[in-house]
Design an enzyme around this catalytic site. Structure first.
Site, PDB file in Angstrom:
ATOM      1  N   SER A  12     -37.990   9.700 -21.727  1.00 50.65           N
ATOM      2  CA  SER A  12     -37.735   8.277 -21.556  1.00 50.65           C
ATOM      3  C   SER A  12     -36.304   8.130 -21.069  1.00 50.65           C
ATOM      4  O   SER A  12     -35.374   8.602 -21.733  1.00 50.65           O
ATOM      5  CB  SER A  12     -37.921   7.568 -22.904  1.00 50.65           C
ATOM      6  OG  SER A  12     -37.523   6.223 -22.812  1.00 50.65           O
TER       7      SER A  12
ATOM      8  N   LYS B  83     -40.623   8.447 -17.872  1.00 54.74           N
ATOM      9  CA  LYS B  83     -40.735   7.008 -18.149  1.00 54.74           C
ATOM     10  C   LYS B  83     -39.381   6.381 -17.918  1.00 54.74           C
ATOM     11  O   LYS B  83     -38.359   6.949 -18.327  1.00 54.74           O
ATOM     12  CB  LYS B  83     -41.191   6.839 -19.592  1.00 54.74           C
ATOM     13  CG  LYS B  83     -40.853   5.524 -20.272  1.00 54.74           C
ATOM     14  CD  LYS B  83     -41.513   5.478 -21.644  1.00 54.74           C
ATOM     15  CE  LYS B  83     -40.577   4.913 -22.695  1.00 54.74           C
ATOM     16  NZ  LYS B  83     -41.176   4.961 -24.042  1.00 54.74           N
TER      17      LYS B  83
ATOM     18  N   LYS C  82     -37.044   2.767 -18.230  1.00 55.00           N
ATOM     19  CA  LYS C  82     -36.976   1.454 -18.859  1.00 55.00           C
ATOM     20  C   LYS C  82     -36.821   0.397 -17.772  1.00 55.00           C
ATOM     21  O   LYS C  82     -36.131   0.624 -16.758  1.00 55.00           O
ATOM     22  CB  LYS C  82     -35.777   1.391 -19.813  1.00 55.00           C
ATOM     23  CG  LYS C  82     -35.910   2.307 -21.011  1.00 55.00           C
ATOM     24  CD  LYS C  82     -36.953   1.788 -21.993  1.00 55.00           C
ATOM     25  CE  LYS C  82     -36.944   2.588 -23.279  1.00 55.00           C
ATOM     26  NZ  LYS C  82     -37.934   2.098 -24.245  1.00 55.00           N
TER      27      LYS C  82
ATOM     28  N   ASP D 255     -41.383   1.128 -19.228  1.00 56.60           N
ATOM     29  CA  ASP D 255     -41.402   0.543 -20.573  1.00 56.60           C
ATOM     30  C   ASP D 255     -40.492  -0.680 -20.585  1.00 56.60           C
ATOM     31  O   ASP D 255     -39.295  -0.575 -20.300  1.00 56.60           O
ATOM     32  CB  ASP D 255     -40.914   1.581 -21.593  1.00 56.60           C
ATOM     33  CG  ASP D 255     -41.036   1.096 -23.039  1.00 56.60           C
ATOM     34  OD1 ASP D 255     -41.462  -0.058 -23.266  1.00 56.60           O
ATOM     35  OD2 ASP D 255     -40.698   1.882 -23.952  1.00 56.60           O
TER      36      ASP D 255
ATOM     37  N   GLU E  42     -45.699   0.067 -20.345  1.00 62.41           N
ATOM     38  CA  GLU E  42     -45.601   0.041 -21.809  1.00 62.41           C
ATOM     39  C   GLU E  42     -45.009  -1.276 -22.287  1.00 62.41           C
ATOM     40  O   GLU E  42     -43.967  -1.714 -21.803  1.00 62.41           O
ATOM     41  CB  GLU E  42     -44.733   1.230 -22.250  1.00 62.41           C
ATOM     42  CG  GLU E  42     -44.637   1.419 -23.760  1.00 62.41           C
ATOM     43  CD  GLU E  42     -43.824   2.679 -24.115  1.00 62.41           C
ATOM     44  OE1 GLU E  42     -43.714   3.583 -23.262  1.00 62.41           O
ATOM     45  OE2 GLU E  42     -43.290   2.724 -25.230  1.00 62.41           O
TER      46      GLU E  42
ATOM     47  N   ASP F  33     -46.857  -0.391 -27.633  1.00 61.87           N
ATOM     48  CA  ASP F  33     -45.932   0.302 -28.536  1.00 61.87           C
ATOM     49  C   ASP F  33     -45.659  -0.656 -29.704  1.00 61.87           C
ATOM     50  O   ASP F  33     -46.347  -0.597 -30.739  1.00 61.87           O
ATOM     51  CB  ASP F  33     -44.663   0.662 -27.733  1.00 61.87           C
ATOM     52  CG  ASP F  33     -43.511   1.205 -28.563  1.00 61.87           C
ATOM     53  OD1 ASP F  33     -43.568   1.151 -29.796  1.00 61.87           O
ATOM     54  OD2 ASP F  33     -42.508   1.681 -27.988  1.00 61.87           O
TER      55      ASP F  33
ATOM     56  N   LYS G   8     -45.953   5.747 -33.001  1.00 62.83           N
ATOM     57  CA  LYS G   8     -44.676   6.177 -33.576  1.00 62.83           C
ATOM     58  C   LYS G   8     -44.853   6.233 -35.083  1.00 62.83           C
ATOM     59  O   LYS G   8     -45.286   5.246 -35.695  1.00 62.83           O
ATOM     60  CB  LYS G   8     -43.552   5.195 -33.216  1.00 62.83           C
ATOM     61  CG  LYS G   8     -43.151   5.233 -31.752  1.00 62.83           C
ATOM     62  CD  LYS G   8     -42.052   4.248 -31.438  1.00 62.83           C
ATOM     63  CE  LYS G   8     -41.677   4.329 -29.950  1.00 62.83           C
ATOM     64  NZ  LYS G   8     -40.811   3.203 -29.551  1.00 62.83           N
TER      65      LYS G   8
ATOM     66  N   GLY H  22     -40.971   7.836 -29.155  1.00 58.52           N
ATOM     67  CA  GLY H  22     -39.734   8.319 -29.768  1.00 58.52           C
ATOM     68  C   GLY H  22     -38.811   7.161 -30.117  1.00 58.52           C
ATOM     69  O   GLY H  22     -38.944   6.060 -29.571  1.00 58.52           O
TER      70      GLY H  22
HETATM   71  O1  OSB Z   1     -39.682   1.719 -26.722  1.00 58.50           O
HETATM   72  O2  OSB Z   1     -40.119   3.763 -26.706  1.00 58.50           O
HETATM   73  C1  OSB Z   1     -39.328   2.864 -26.931  1.00 58.50           C
HETATM   74  C2  OSB Z   1     -35.917   4.280 -27.924  1.00 58.50           C
HETATM   75  C3  OSB Z   1     -35.541   3.397 -28.907  1.00 58.50           C
HETATM   76  C4  OSB Z   1     -36.382   2.348 -29.220  1.00 58.50           C
HETATM   77  C5  OSB Z   1     -37.584   2.181 -28.534  1.00 58.50           C
HETATM   78  C6  OSB Z   1     -37.975   3.074 -27.559  1.00 58.50           C
HETATM   79  C7  OSB Z   1     -37.106   4.124 -27.233  1.00 58.50           C
HETATM   80  C8  OSB Z   1     -37.394   5.083 -26.175  1.00 58.50           C
HETATM   81  C9  OSB Z   1     -36.723   6.424 -26.286  1.00 58.50           C
HETATM   82  O3  OSB Z   1     -38.068   4.834 -25.215  1.00 58.50           O
HETATM   83  C10 OSB Z   1     -37.661   7.482 -26.741  1.00 58.50           C
HETATM   84  C11 OSB Z   1     -36.891   8.725 -27.109  1.00 58.50           C
HETATM   85  O4  OSB Z   1     -36.438   9.413 -26.205  1.00 58.50           O
HETATM   86  O5  OSB Z   1     -36.727   8.992 -28.316  1.00 58.50           O
HETATM   87 MG    MG Z   2     -41.646   1.770 -25.996  1.00 58.27          MG
END
Ligand code: OSB
Ligand code: MG
Length: 394
Positions: free
Chosen positions: A157, A183, A185, A210, A236, A261, A285, A313
């Site tokens: 991510s 992925k 953001k 995402d 996402e 999510d 998660k 994550g």
């Molecule tokens: O939405 O998946 C998410 C990190 C913090 C809070 C929400 C998210 C995320 C990530 C990072 O996308 C995932 C990771 O690398 O741990």
């Molecule tokens: Mg997410």
């Protein structure tokens, strides 16, 4: 990975059987602070250092299990924070577990079910008890959970960046490292252009976006429909966590699969989402759903409905990362997760060895008991900002 110190002696016949005979004695809560190698930006904010709540639960035999609370410092991803989780654990969870008595890890979620929300607080403790139970059984946690894959697929991510050029550099680096899915953001004003730029440079990679709830159906449906042109694996959480109905309406307007999510906190949420056709993929998660038992139920239900799931994550330190690896070995986890190498986040992780990813973008499930990584207690002591110990007294 030798030197698991808290292993219980085997029984007369040399085995422990399947009943570990768990007797919880005390819980240790610690807050540590770890600086991220690089700030991580999402539509809801920027994280530069991670305050991490670590739960260690001791059995009367001296064995212990570890959990990591995935709540962020501020209530922007969901309602929880590291501080609310601390309170819920120390004032309620410990008392409830003490009064009911815990003999099996699989009972913990049911005992704690009267707690409304606060899944990340529950999950931190529940996962610690699973680790403890697996250690008492002298079994890797992933096998104890019923995992079937000894190798898991990994994606990354990538947060919002200063410019599309910087983003392209980051994507190139991760693709070269072998990660199986990228992925990125997005948020309003930083979406289509980013996707277009990445797709132009990398026409064939498995790519997803995402939004962390940053869009609304009324205002943004046309823009989200434009994303259909870029062959994304999924979009996402485009809308708010509570907007299952609007996600269902949006999914009908899109070719691209929606992945939920934030919206999925329980098996019930998963059932509602799938019955409404609000998504075609689910991100699981551990913290958000309250631990291993709930995560296992959700993946099993999704698998029955042929809906792929993957492990999300929360910028976890090593303990949370190790639990994510264990969970990802379950059969339903058929898409690459956001489970990536420790070194992407931390100069030095709190576990040994750190999590590493092969050049094929995979992680091998560990063979040592419990989470399967050694926890660096010395390092945690150095990083500790506050701690509390609570006895399980009846
Ligand atoms: O939405 O998946 C998410 C990190 C913090 C809070 C929400 C998210 C995320 C990530 C990072 O996308 C995932 C990771 O690398 O741990
Ligand atoms: Mg997410």
């Amino acid at each position: 990975m030798n030197g698991i110190i808290n292993r219980r002696p085997a029984g007369k016949d040399g085995t422990l059987g399947s009943d570990p005979g768990m007797h919880l004695e005390r819980v240790q809560l610690r807050e540590i602070e770890l600086p991220l190698k690089a700030p991580f930006e999402t539509s809801f904010g920027i994280t530069s250092r991670k305050r991490v709540l670590i739960v260690r639960i001791f059995d009367k035999s001296g064995a212990s299990g570890y959990g990591e609370c995935t709540a962020m410092e501020q209530p922007f991803y969901n309602h929880e924070t590291i501080d609310t989780a601390w309170t819920i654990i120390s004032k309620y969870i410990t008392v409830m577990l003490a009064s009911k008595g815990v003999s099996k890890a699989s009972d913990v979620a049911r005992i704690l079910a009267p707690i409304q929300g606060n899944c990340m607080a529950v999950g931190a403790v529940e996962t610690a008890i699973w680790d403890l139970e697996a250690k008492l059984l002298n079994k890797p946690l992933w096998r104890h959970l019923g995992g079937t894959k000894d190798v898991i697929s990994c994606g990354v991510s990538i947060g919002l960046q200063k410019s599309p050029e910087v983003l392209l550099e980051k994507v190139a680096l991760e693709v070269e490292s072998g990660y199986q899915r990228i992925k990125i953001k997005i948020k309003p004003g930083q979406d289509i252009e980013l996707v277009k730029a990445v797709r132009k440079e990398f026409p064939d990679i498995a790519l997803s976006v995402d939004a962390n709830s940053a869009y609304s159906l009324d205002a943004d449906a046309p823009l989200l429909q434009d994303l259909d042109d870029y062959n994304l694996l999924m979009i996402e959480q485009p809308l708010s966590a509570g907007d299952l109905l609007d996600h269902a309406k949006l999914q009908r307007l899109l070719q691209t699969s929606i992945c939920l999510d934030e919206s999925i906190t329980s098996l019930r949420d998963a059932r509602h989402a799938l019955e409404l056709d609000a998504c075609r993929i689910i991100n699981i998660k551990l913290g958000r759903v309250g631990g291993h038992a709930s995560a296992r139920d959700i993946q099993e239900y999704a698998e029955l409905r042929s809906v792929p799931v993957w492990c999300g994550g929360m910028l976890e330190a090593g303990i949370g990362r190790a639990h994510n690896i264990a969970m990802s070995t379950l059969e339903g986890f058929s898409l690459p997760g956001d489970v990536s190498a420790s070194a992407r986040y931390w100069e030095k992780d709190i576990i040994e060895p750190p999590v590493t990813v092969t050049s094929q973008g995979s992680i091998s499930a560990p063979s040592a008991p419990g989470i399967g990584y050694e926890v660096n207690e010395k390092y945690i002591d150095q990083l500790t900002k506050r701690s509390e110990e609570i006895l399980f007294e009846r």
